[in-house]
Scaffold this active site. Structure first.
Site, mmCIF file in Angstrom:
data_model
loop_
_atom_site.group_PDB
_atom_site.id
_atom_site.type_symbol
_atom_site.label_atom_id
_atom_site.label_comp_id
_atom_site.label_asym_id
_atom_site.label_seq_id
_atom_site.Cartn_x
_atom_site.Cartn_y
_atom_site.Cartn_z
ATOM 1 N N HIS A 101 -12.876 -23.328 0.703
ATOM 2 C CA HIS A 101 -11.526 -22.856 0.404
ATOM 3 C C HIS A 101 -11.342 -21.437 0.930
ATOM 4 O O HIS A 101 -11.648 -20.466 0.242
ATOM 5 C CB HIS A 101 -11.297 -22.881 -1.108
ATOM 6 C CG HIS A 101 -11.442 -24.251 -1.707
ATOM 7 N ND1 HIS A 101 -12.668 -24.847 -1.908
ATOM 8 C CD2 HIS A 101 -10.517 -25.146 -2.124
ATOM 9 C CE1 HIS A 101 -12.485 -26.056 -2.440
ATOM 10 N NE2 HIS A 101 -11.201 -26.259 -2.588
ATOM 11 N N HIS A 133 -5.399 -23.848 1.568
ATOM 12 C CA HIS A 133 -6.094 -23.825 0.286
ATOM 13 C C HIS A 133 -7.539 -24.293 0.382
ATOM 14 O O HIS A 133 -8.458 -23.567 0.003
ATOM 15 C CB HIS A 133 -5.344 -24.675 -0.744
ATOM 16 C CG HIS A 133 -6.055 -24.746 -2.041
ATOM 17 N ND1 HIS A 133 -5.920 -23.780 -3.014
ATOM 18 C CD2 HIS A 133 -6.959 -25.632 -2.531
ATOM 19 C CE1 HIS A 133 -6.693 -24.080 -4.037
ATOM 20 N NE2 HIS A 133 -7.331 -25.189 -3.773
ATOM 21 N N GLU A 151 -10.522 -25.466 -29.960
ATOM 22 C CA GLU A 151 -11.898 -25.919 -29.763
ATOM 23 C C GLU A 151 -12.399 -25.562 -28.364
ATOM 24 O O GLU A 151 -13.551 -25.158 -28.189
ATOM 25 C CB GLU A 151 -11.985 -27.437 -29.980
ATOM 26 C CG GLU A 151 -11.605 -27.897 -31.382
ATOM 27 C CD GLU A 151 -10.097 -28.004 -31.598
ATOM 28 O OE1 GLU A 151 -9.338 -27.836 -30.614
ATOM 29 O OE2 GLU A 151 -9.665 -28.240 -32.738
ATOM 30 N N HIS A 196 -9.954 -39.243 -36.257
ATOM 31 C CA HIS A 196 -10.919 -38.214 -36.629
ATOM 32 C C HIS A 196 -12.349 -38.742 -36.710
ATOM 33 O O HIS A 196 -13.263 -37.977 -36.988
ATOM 34 C CB HIS A 196 -10.528 -37.588 -37.971
ATOM 35 C CG HIS A 196 -9.321 -36.693 -37.900
ATOM 36 N ND1 HIS A 196 -8.127 -37.108 -37.361
ATOM 37 C CD2 HIS A 196 -9.139 -35.406 -38.273
ATOM 38 C CE1 HIS A 196 -7.253 -36.115 -37.423
ATOM 39 N NE2 HIS A 196 -7.838 -35.073 -37.962
#
Lengths: 668, 668
Positions: free
Chosen positions: B38, B269, B416, B478
């Site tokens: 890049h 890029h 988290e 959960h």
């Protein structure tokens, strides 16, 4: 019928505050009976919810799947009793009072968090914070896209979200609000339960974020109101509906509002109030009724709200009956893809078997997608800023842009998690089949929402390319090792790793036919040969695994592989036969889940009784199921490295030579 | 020595612009030679990087691990050639020009993305977008915490980040900047490569975010400059250093600056420029030198920069030599925990074997942590807003707060992923051993950063509670099912699932001793009995698995389990013996990775030759390794459900009866 007119008839019969107190009482009593749950949010947001549902929400409990209903997403899913109380009060037939009394019990519809499919009218499963608001972005986008195709007469609804502090702290919320603001999803309205309390205590323990400014930076329309001032909330929702941008309404509330001693404290967040505080709350809010009892006049007021929605739904059905393109519309809603898609894929397979086309499976996927997207307009593609790496766009797909929703391709930005959640929302909304791409390694970033695709039985197709060390120079941060195991361990998810262009087309067919299961297509960056020798109409990948190469004599060894390593297994088999006279079969196993579903006889016929060697450029975990205790595995034992792909295969010893050597070691 | 004074001496010798052009040339030539990489970012940010390193960065290439060096994090890791070019120019001994010529080749130090540990001075591994900026938050926090303990004489450095559009679009960036803004980490300075280009094209395809306003909303100091105006960049960095808040400097740049035809385009890029454009660029920037050649005067100018850092480091070492608490400081930096920690854990085990303490393993972890945190000050705890569920705080741990960094407990907020990345940063910085908690299910949210803990060999301890359907009513969103497989498949990660308080203490000991490997402690919400019968100084968990119960007669069956299911296996064994006269052994297997590392004889002695049944309330994937082809597995086959835990174990048939039945079926 305007919402304000509806309000007047309701307000004449019963005070709106009592309608809200019914929610409070049901929430605190259900949590108490279950001895588990979160009363603080439902009590704090009861006033906001009463205004939203009482005055605005266009839903019909007798036709909960009516397409043009407003969508409601309880992003703060731990406050599930808010939704269950509303459903009971509105008269959803599957939500009698007994269900509230069985809150959080085995087999009840009132699960700990709202579960899509467990009860009517639950638009999406929430609980993992931030998912709801991000899924709602997909719903609001699908609404605009469907409206662009079928007109405002048929598609013209809002998507409302109740979100908590947790939803707005989670990273996924950033991806979601940036995308929504960019695309000007003006019918998305988020009511933020701004109670300044999270589980650990005041939110000031961990955040100083100015949320209104943050949302303004993302291009949202932002208002702040007292969440217990019902007229202010109503005025804010009215203004939000008029806005040409998505709206945040910061509703300042008191968590557990109504509880005289615990209200306003984190102690209200996730625990029952206890008998004494419940009694004090009844006294405080003037609720003299027994647990689970709601007076008839209050129930009637809520039923009037439902009747308003029913009238709206009937008016819509009359419009639908007269719609010129009704059949097209209903086909889109059915989610049934036309036969032309599958005929095109069949012709595609025949053509490329004959041509022996040798391409990377990501390229094969692009070619298959061209066939698919040419045969249906229901598919909607996208990528998390890797369009020309994932190869997810095909000719003639216009992009979705702000205020222009007629296209079929979404530039999701560098937002894997937001993309996955938005695809869930598009699938849940109906009318489209979403697929989206990123690198397999970044399944890590999208995990939270991918799990929900599976849990909610949604047909979402993940196109995950650059699927091993075969991606080469980008190195270990981009080279998946454990990701296949992670995905294969996930229930209700088909993980496809095709070996060539034919299997790739077969995987696409299976993914599109899996109407109640998401799929992951795991695709190579590097070119792969055509391995399938002849065309048949049967989709061999549908059996999960099959014998690609059967030796002419009795098998001495079976080599099992997936994706780019099938080529290696075939070369190893040829070497074994030519150099060592060893009869080696090769099994291609593009989908473990489907193979597991075959009967034992078929599985046995594929795996054979000879010793087995598996080869996959990934972690071993899970392969012992197929190779048995005496088998061998050729693959990765640690992270990858940065180098050209051929060098890496040699370096990590994933070669025909290594596979043949492992086979010989087993046999002799 | 001030940076401005340093600049003058440099500027006298050679134009700063030429120092930047050296970076441009090295980047484009290395990418061209590798035919991979890049170039756009290094060329676009060469001017900013030259100002940052040339005038400000306090580093000494001859002592790359000097504690008080400024930290530099290339969050936009794909621009790795920027960093490698700088390291060559600054004279890092392990970065000769030959390494740049081997960019992205097998065994080179110049991996595709910067890899911590592959070359000196790479502070953290980047590439997965958003990780760098989020890890830097942990570094900046660790700096403040260490300064609070040891004073500004010894700890007084900055943490600089170069981030791209991708880093700022990723959700993790939201978590990171909110936390950094809240904690007022004023020595964190982010230079945003604001080039408005990402892989798919202009960023306007997918975002309309007003980044400066967004950062202001998070409490940051924000400036915008022309990233090619070196004086403006320098002035902005000066102002950022003076600010009492973390700083964003939006540097407007042209991607691939210097390339006359491709500059400013997404084509710059991630692909080589090609020979023609490289030649045109040489012409355009006035760089007449051959590939990989840098004139001596420019090299000398860069070496002067390095000399400035060396002088600063030597001055610091003199201060260290005179520091009154030098030994304490050096012990903290060494990362060696005092023997007292392990003595305390040994005493803890003895005490609780004798007491037969019956607690949830999350509670056992809290109790063990009390012993650990009482014996050392190096541990730093935290939780993602689940402190009193994860039980991660112990007596006397003060919280870290804005402007108050003397504490040991971090309220990470509902973040988290941000927590995991910050812990990586704390561990990388040195001086502390971080641990942090969330529910096991939300390992999903933290995956991206957890993988980097493993890839970077960092001692980070994840305390993941509520580890199965045993959490009960919260339901399937959960309840982890696939998470153990996901973590076990991850290389270089120890996954511990202890069965009782004794194993929990053993797991903590092993986690703390694993200086080059992260650990996950997988802990129950529900109470578990004491299973270990007697105290010994040996850490039995250290072998990964061991025979907990050996029958008096020859084994007829071996039952293998982890965590909360060991109790079930023991009950099944007792039932088999009492009711069926079947001699059943029970193996507790708290850590697969450590068991895998034992010799074959030990493994065989544990597993035995009798048929085997495994029981774990999770997905089967991986268990076939231990049960063999004829074994049985009792566990989960799909997602969980919402109900009290005992009901769920019955519902999913994970009971002593089911295990005994599976065993009998194998035997008879």
């Amino acid at each position: 019928m305007t919402s304000l007119a509806a309000l007047k008839s309701v307000a004449a019969a019963v005070a709106e505050r009592d309608m809200a107190n019914a929610i409070r009482a049901l929430a605190m009593d259900s949590v108490q009976k279950a001895n588990s749950g979160h009363p603080g949010m439902p009590m704090g947001m009861a006033d906001v919810a009463t205004v939203l549902f009482g005055r605005f929400m266009n839903i019909d409990p007798t036709a909960p799947n009516w397409l043009d209903r407003d969508r409601f997403v309880l992003s703060a899913g731990h406050g599930s009793m808010l939704q269950y109380a509303l459903h009971y009060l509105l008269g959803y037939e599957d939500m009698p009072i007994e269900e509230l009394q069985r809150f959080r019990q085995l087999g009840s519809r009132t699960a700990g968090h709202p579960e899509h499919g467990h009860a009517l009218g639950i638009e999406t499963t929430t609980g993992p914070l931030g998912q709801g608001i991000s899924t709602a972005v997909g719903m609001a986008l699908a609404e605009r896209m469907l409206a662009a195709r079928h007109g405002a007469d048929l598609v013209d609804h809002y998507t409302y979200v109740i979100a908590g502090d947790g939803c707005l702290q989670e990273g996924i919320s950033h991806e979601a609000i940036d995308l929504a603001g960019h695309l000007k999803l003006s019918r998305l309205i988020v009511l933020w339960d701004d109670n300044a309390i999270s589980i650990d205590g005041p939110t000031s323990l961990s955040t100083s974020m100015d949320q209104p400014t943050r949302f303004k930076a993302a291009g949202w329309h932002v208002q702040s109101v007292d969440g217990h001032d019902m007229e202010a909330v109503a005025a804010a929702i009215e203004a939000a509906r008029r806005s040409d941008r998505p709206s945040l309404i910061a509703c300042r509330t008191v968590i557990g509002k109504g509880a005289p001693n615990l209200g306003g404290s984190e102690k209200m967040h996730g625990a029952p109030l206890g008998d004494a505080e419940i009694a004090a709350t009844r006294e405080n809010i003037g609720w003299a009724h027994a647990p689970f009892e709601v007076p008839d006049d209050i129930l009637s007021a809520w039923h009037e709200v439902a009747a308003r929605g029913q009238a709206a739904r009937r008016a819509w059905e009359r419009r639908l009956a007269a719609a010129p393109r009704r059949e097209d519309f209903e086909r889109a809603l059915s989610g049934k893809l036309p036969d032309a898609v599958f005929e095109a894929l069949d012709a595609f397979r025949k053509e490329h078997v004959e041509k022996a086309t040798k391409v990377a499976t990501r390229k094969a996927s692009e070619m298959a997608l061209a066939a698919i997207n040419g045969a249906t307009e229901l598919t909607v593609g996208g990528s998390a800023d890797l369009t020309h790496s994932n190869l997810t766009i095909t000719k003639g797909m216009d992009r979705i842009a702000p205020d222009d929703y007629a296209g079929r391709y979404i530039h999701y930005g560098i937002r894997e998690h937001g993309m996955a959640a938005a695809m869930n929302g598009i699938a849940l909304h109906g009318g489209f089949v979403p697929y989206g791409g990123t690198f397999l390694c970044f399944a890590d970033y999208a995990r939270g929402a991918m799990r929900l695709s599976a849990l909610m039985n949604q047909r979402v197709v993940y196109v995950m390319t650059h699927d091993s060390i075969g991606l080469g120079e980008d190195g270990p941060t981009h080279q998946p090792v454990e990701h296949l195991a992670m995905l294969r361990a996930t229930p209700n998810l088909n993980v496809f790793r095709p070996a060539d262009i034919i299997e790739t087309a077969e995987c696409w067919e299976l993914a599109l036919r899996s109407e109640a299961r998401p799929s992951v297509l795991v695709l190579s960056r590097q070119n792969l040969p055509m391995l399938r020798q002849a065309h048949g109409h049967e989709n061999q990948t549908g059996q999960g695994a099959y014998v690609l190469r059967e030796p002419s004599t009795h098998r001495a060894v079976t080599l099992i592989a997936t994706g780019s390593e099938v080529e290696i297994a075939v070369a190893a088999a040829e070497r074994l036969e030519a150099e060592h006279g060893v009869a080696a079969a090769v099994v291609s196993m593009p989908c473990w889940e489907l193979f597991e579903e075959q009967d034992a006889d078929y599985r046995k016929s594929v795996l054979g009784s000879a010793p087995r060697v598996a080869v996959e450029a990934a972690a071993r975990l899970g392969w012992d199921r197929w190779i048995g205790e005496t088998g061998a595995f050729v693959g990765m034992t640690g992270f990858g490295a940065s180098a050209p792909a051929p060098d890496l295969y040699k370096h990590f010893d994933i070669t025909p030579e290594a596979v043949a050597a492992a086979a010989l070691k087993l046999i002799f």
